[in-house]
Scaffold this motif. Sequence first.
Motif, mmCIF file in Angstrom:
data_model
loop_
_atom_site.group_PDB
_atom_site.id
_atom_site.type_symbol
_atom_site.label_atom_id
_atom_site.label_comp_id
_atom_site.label_asym_id
_atom_site.label_seq_id
_atom_site.Cartn_x
_atom_site.Cartn_y
_atom_site.Cartn_z
ATOM 1 N N PHE A 72 5.873 18.199 6.680
ATOM 2 C CA PHE A 72 4.976 17.118 7.099
ATOM 3 C C PHE A 72 4.775 17.213 8.609
ATOM 4 N N VAL A 73 3.560 16.908 9.057
ATOM 5 C CA VAL A 73 3.221 16.926 10.479
ATOM 6 C C VAL A 73 2.700 15.545 10.849
ATOM 7 N N GLU A 74 3.215 15.002 11.936
ATOM 8 C CA GLU A 74 2.776 13.678 12.409
ATOM 9 C C GLU A 74 1.268 13.652 12.626
ATOM 10 N N ASN A 75 0.638 12.541 12.171
ATOM 11 C CA ASN A 75 -0.808 12.295 12.305
ATOM 12 C C ASN A 75 -1.658 13.208 11.426
ATOM 13 N N GLU A 76 -1.048 13.830 10.402
ATOM 14 C CA GLU A 76 -1.796 14.655 9.454
ATOM 15 C C GLU A 76 -1.665 14.055 8.053
ATOM 16 N N THR A 77 -2.748 14.113 7.286
ATOM 17 C CA THR A 77 -2.762 13.544 5.927
ATOM 18 C C THR A 77 -2.592 14.612 4.860
ATOM 19 N N GLU A 78 -2.155 15.772 5.258
ATOM 20 C CA GLU A 78 -1.817 16.837 4.318
ATOM 21 C C GLU A 78 -0.438 17.380 4.683
ATOM 22 N N ALA A 79 0.146 18.099 3.750
ATOM 23 C CA ALA A 79 1.444 18.735 3.992
ATOM 24 C C ALA A 79 1.362 20.199 3.594
ATOM 25 N N ILE A 80 2.233 20.990 4.176
ATOM 26 C CA ILE A 80 2.305 22.421 3.870
ATOM 27 C C ILE A 80 3.541 22.649 2.996
ATOM 28 N N VAL A 81 3.329 23.287 1.862
ATOM 29 C CA VAL A 81 4.437 23.613 0.962
ATOM 30 C C VAL A 81 4.737 25.100 1.089
ATOM 31 N N ILE A 82 5.971 25.403 1.455
ATOM 32 C CA ILE A 82 6.425 26.789 1.620
ATOM 33 C C ILE A 82 7.250 27.153 0.396
ATOM 34 N N ASP B 176 0.827 -1.202 0.000
ATOM 35 C CA ASP B 176 0.000 0.000 0.000
ATOM 36 C C ASP B 176 0.863 1.255 0.000
ATOM 37 N N LEU B 177 1.942 1.210 0.764
ATOM 38 C CA LEU B 177 2.839 2.363 0.802
ATOM 39 C C LEU B 177 3.481 2.597 -0.553
ATOM 40 N N LYS B 178 3.827 1.485 -1.229
ATOM 41 C CA LYS B 178 4.550 1.604 -2.498
ATOM 42 C C LYS B 178 3.665 2.138 -3.617
ATOM 43 N N THR B 179 2.372 1.802 -3.570
ATOM 44 C CA THR B 179 1.481 2.179 -4.668
ATOM 45 C C THR B 179 0.619 3.394 -4.365
ATOM 46 N N SER B 180 0.458 3.743 -3.103
ATOM 47 C CA SER B 180 -0.438 4.836 -2.737
ATOM 48 C C SER B 180 0.217 6.191 -3.005
ATOM 49 N N ASP B 181 -0.632 7.172 -3.346
ATOM 50 C CA ASP B 181 -0.158 8.538 -3.555
ATOM 51 C C ASP B 181 -0.568 9.439 -2.392
ATOM 52 N N ASP B 182 -1.145 8.865 -1.374
ATOM 53 C CA ASP B 182 -1.607 9.653 -0.237
ATOM 54 C C ASP B 182 -0.448 10.025 0.683
ATOM 55 N N ALA C 232 6.326 22.160 19.712
ATOM 56 C CA ALA C 232 5.174 22.075 20.629
ATOM 57 C C ALA C 232 4.713 20.634 20.805
ATOM 58 N N GLY C 233 5.655 19.726 20.889
ATOM 59 C CA GLY C 233 5.330 18.321 21.086
ATOM 60 C C GLY C 233 4.888 17.598 19.839
ATOM 61 N N LYS C 234 4.861 18.274 18.667
ATOM 62 C CA LYS C 234 4.449 17.652 17.423
ATOM 63 C C LYS C 234 5.675 17.353 16.570
ATOM 64 N N ARG C 235 5.804 16.088 16.161
ATOM 65 C CA ARG C 235 6.901 15.719 15.255
ATOM 66 C C ARG C 235 6.606 16.244 13.857
ATOM 67 N N ARG D 65 0.013 9.261 7.781
ATOM 68 C CA ARG D 65 0.039 9.888 9.095
ATOM 69 C C ARG D 65 1.388 9.745 9.792
ATOM 70 N N ARG D 66 2.050 8.636 9.576
ATOM 71 C CA ARG D 66 3.334 8.396 10.233
ATOM 72 C C ARG D 66 4.467 8.982 9.385
ATOM 73 N N LEU D 67 5.368 9.717 10.006
ATOM 74 C CA LEU D 67 6.507 10.275 9.277
ATOM 75 C C LEU D 67 7.369 9.186 8.674
ATOM 76 N N GLU D 68 7.492 8.062 9.375
ATOM 77 C CA GLU D 68 8.323 6.981 8.852
ATOM 78 C C GLU D 68 7.798 6.463 7.523
ATOM 79 N N ASP D 69 6.464 6.384 7.397
ATOM 80 C CA ASP D 69 5.882 5.924 6.132
ATOM 81 C C ASP D 69 6.153 6.930 5.008
ATOM 82 N N ASN D 70 6.049 8.209 5.310
ATOM 83 C CA ASN D 70 6.337 9.222 4.295
ATOM 84 C C ASN D 70 7.810 9.193 3.900
ATOM 85 N N ILE D 71 8.683 8.947 4.853
ATOM 86 C CA ILE D 71 10.106 8.851 4.545
ATOM 87 C C ILE D 71 10.367 7.681 3.596
#
Length: 522
Positions: A144-154, A34-40, A72-75, A43-49
Amino acid sequence: MDKGIFDVEQDREIVGMESKMPDDEETLSQEELDLKTSDDIHRRLEDNIRVLEEKAGLNKSFDVIFREMTFAGKRTGLFYYNGFADDLALVEVLKRLSYVKKEELQPHALESFYEELVAHIQVDKVSTMSEVMMKVMAGGSALFVENETEAIVIDAKTFPQRGPDESTTEKVVRGSRDGFIETLLTNVTLVRRRIRDPRLKLEIMKVGKRTQTDVCVSYINDIADLETVKSVKRKIQGANVDGLPLGEKQLEELLMERSWNPFPMVRYSERPDVIASHLLEGHIVVFVDTSPSAMIIPTTMFHLVQHAEEYRQTSFIGTYLRWVRFIGIMASIFLLPFWLLLVLQPELKPAGLGFIGPDKTGQLPIVMQIVLAEIGVDLMRLAAVHTPTPLATAMGLIAAILIGDIAVQTGLFVNEVILYMAAAAIGMFATPSYELGLANRIVRLGLVALVALFHVPGFVVGLTLTLILLAVQRSYNSPYLWPFLPFNGKALLSILFRRPIQEQKRRPSITKPVDSTRRPLH
């Protein structure tokens, strides 16, 4: 013949190894598949890495960076390309985030980062990894923010670039000294500075499956012909190519689809004032990122023989300069073939021009001398391009004195061949469009060959074929020889004479402008 015992044992070893080799689909767990084929975005930073390692070359390419931090305690993890990141801007953003307290975060931490905490003027939310990689490869940085399914692009980026210096191919004695560079945003800003009109549209799209090159179509909404704009955009969007590493020239070939036509179908310019002038006439301008010049569409042959210097002088002086340039261009095409015709058929010489033609023929035939001289001029031009600047003067002295003078003294060449070849070369270099100058050289070589073979009929046929070729050419459904063919008297006078600005009341009809007047009512 049966195999030897060693061959049989080797085959058994190979079969055994193949049977032991793991099948990727079998050994990978369902979660890993699922990780290899998904484009989503996971939530886990390790999966995004792991996805970035697979698709973006993270931990393989040295310039791909994923910086993990806790605010603030958020990875969080900041993903960027080292060469594109604007260090100063990103440091300020991270400095602001380092002071955030837990109570300042909303239940959805990403919303807090996006709406309140990321202090930058260009921030966007994306929900897929493909969008993240596309924007980061264009220079942005993704948070990327832990436990979030979106990312912020600066959009904090910087590109290696030179200053907007004056174009070396379109210099003027008086006038602006800024010119286009290889950065698209800088180029369109130079034009926007000259046309402060909200109706100036800059529509961007990407071309090339691998390079994803930014291409910008520019036009003034209430002046340009919108059907032509749609046609240009449709062709750019339909360009099926892996990339545009050479920029605007490759895009031109995709747009015009006439690879073997020697005459340029678009005009290139590296001057923002020239581009602004054409936009106000109703033309469409195409910018390509990494290219220091822009394409002007549509283009006629007479657009290619005008220069900004004519409009930086008075109307009288501008007209004089234009006529001198016209004479030089005509000489670059017809002077050498016509001289060869008079040499081969002396009876055609008018009274009083009997001095034309060499007294001695030289050790080589005249036609061979002309061909060698043409090749020599091309070699000198190429050598000038590839010679380091401190050595360019020495190269010119070697070419002019050692080669030319000795060739004449030894009798291989006659003086007149060198003279007329030099005059034709000067006329070619006086042509404002470099591409048109090269095309005129091909026409000159063709006329020389036809004159050498068929004399007067060859010259007439060659001239006729050239005019027919030019007459049938069209640049986005615009006649290439307009206003000569089809004939437009007022427009032709504007070509022959540089009229004062107060007399230029209407835009050229060749662009089919929606608003054809240059005198706005309000």
